[in-house]
Design an enzyme around this catalytic site. Structure first.
Site, mmCIF file in Angstrom:
data_model
loop_
_atom_site.group_PDB
_atom_site.id
_atom_site.type_symbol
_atom_site.label_atom_id
_atom_site.label_comp_id
_atom_site.label_asym_id
_atom_site.label_seq_id
_atom_site.Cartn_x
_atom_site.Cartn_y
_atom_site.Cartn_z
ATOM 1 N N CYS A 132 0.833 -1.211 0.000
ATOM 2 C CA CYS A 132 0.000 0.000 0.000
ATOM 3 C C CYS A 132 0.868 1.262 0.000
ATOM 4 O O CYS A 132 0.548 2.246 -0.670
ATOM 5 C CB CYS A 132 -0.887 0.035 1.242
ATOM 6 S SG CYS A 132 -1.951 -1.396 1.397
HETATM 7 C C1 BEZ Z 1 0.455 -4.632 1.818
HETATM 8 O O1 BEZ Z 1 -0.117 -3.608 1.514
HETATM 9 O O2 BEZ Z 1 1.664 -4.707 1.784
HETATM 10 C C2 BEZ Z 1 -0.307 -5.837 2.264
HETATM 11 C C3 BEZ Z 1 -1.476 -5.703 2.954
HETATM 12 C C4 BEZ Z 1 -2.144 -6.827 3.375
HETATM 13 C C5 BEZ Z 1 -1.626 -8.082 3.073
HETATM 14 C C6 BEZ Z 1 -0.458 -8.205 2.330
HETATM 15 C C7 BEZ Z 1 0.214 -7.073 1.923
#
Ligand code: BEZ
Length: 211
Positions: free
Chosen positions: A45
């Site tokens: 994200c």
């Molecule tokens: C991420 O944004 O890195 C993420 C969020 C939830 C699960 C896996 C990755």
């Protein structure tokens, strides 16, 4: 009920990093991108939001308002924004919705209980000035989206809206386009006095209109 292409994007009110908004008023005749990410302070994200912030001038050029959505609290967004700036080189420069009660995520089917019962998947909606959904994509949490592709689709959608043309496989801005079947040859002659190439009666290729 699932939201489908052509449906009116559900309206909502929300607190965001840039103040309280009423979504339909906020769109106000512009295009919009509304996208969710699973959680603040997560790695994928962080890269997505930083890159989207970098692309802000490209969205602005196309008259597109971008909004992120997270089910985290507003007070967490500020700290995360600093991390985004530090690690991605660009601070958040578009509103990030705090959908703490998940009411917007539920309206937009951003929560997929068989993937995760509480967090949103990576949903993305492109919404037109008429407030209708023009594009809907969903990615799993572990895969970052391609926001260059989002811009490419917006270019295609805006060309269709302005010129009644469609775009072929792997089309990129500037390349030839397709005259949609609903445009008759008679009408096409007025629109494209310089002509077009007919590969089949239903497959008519023309240079991309420039305006
Ligand atoms: C991420 O944004 O890195 C993420 C969020 C939830 C699960 C896996 C990755």
């Amino acid at each position: 009920m699932a939201i489908l292409i052509g449906d009116t994007a559900p309206d909502f009110e929300a607190d965001t990093t840039e103040g309280h908004i009423h979504f339909h008023d906020y769109i106000d005749g512009s295009w919009a991108v509304l996208f969710s990410h699973p959680k603040n302070f997560t790695p994928v994200c962080t890269t997505e939001l930083g890159y989207t912030a970098k692309l802000k001038p490209e969205f602005d050029k196309r008259g597109v308002k971008v909004l992120g959505l997270s089910v985290d609290e507003l007070k967490n967004h500020g700290g995360w924004s600093k991390d985004i700036e530090e690690t991605q080189g660009t601070a958040l420069n578009f509103p990030l919705i705090a959908d703490e009660d998940r009411s917007i995520a539920v309206k937009y089917d951003m929560i997929h209980p068989n993937a995760d019962n509480t967090l949103t998947v990576r949903s993305l909606f492109v919404i037109g000035p008429d407030k209708k959904v023009k594009l809907k994509i969903e990615y799993p949490a572990s895969t970052g989206r391609n926001f260059d592709e989002v811009l490419r689709v917006i270019d295609s959608l805006q060309l269709t809206a302005r010129h009644q043309v469609a775009t072929p496989v792997n089309w990129k801005n500037g390349e030839d386009v397709i005259i949609v079947p609903a445009v008759t040859d008679d009408v096409a002659r007025t629109k494209y006095p310089e002509g077009w190439t007919t590969l089949k009666p239903y497959l008519r290729i023309v240079p991309q209109p420039r305006t």
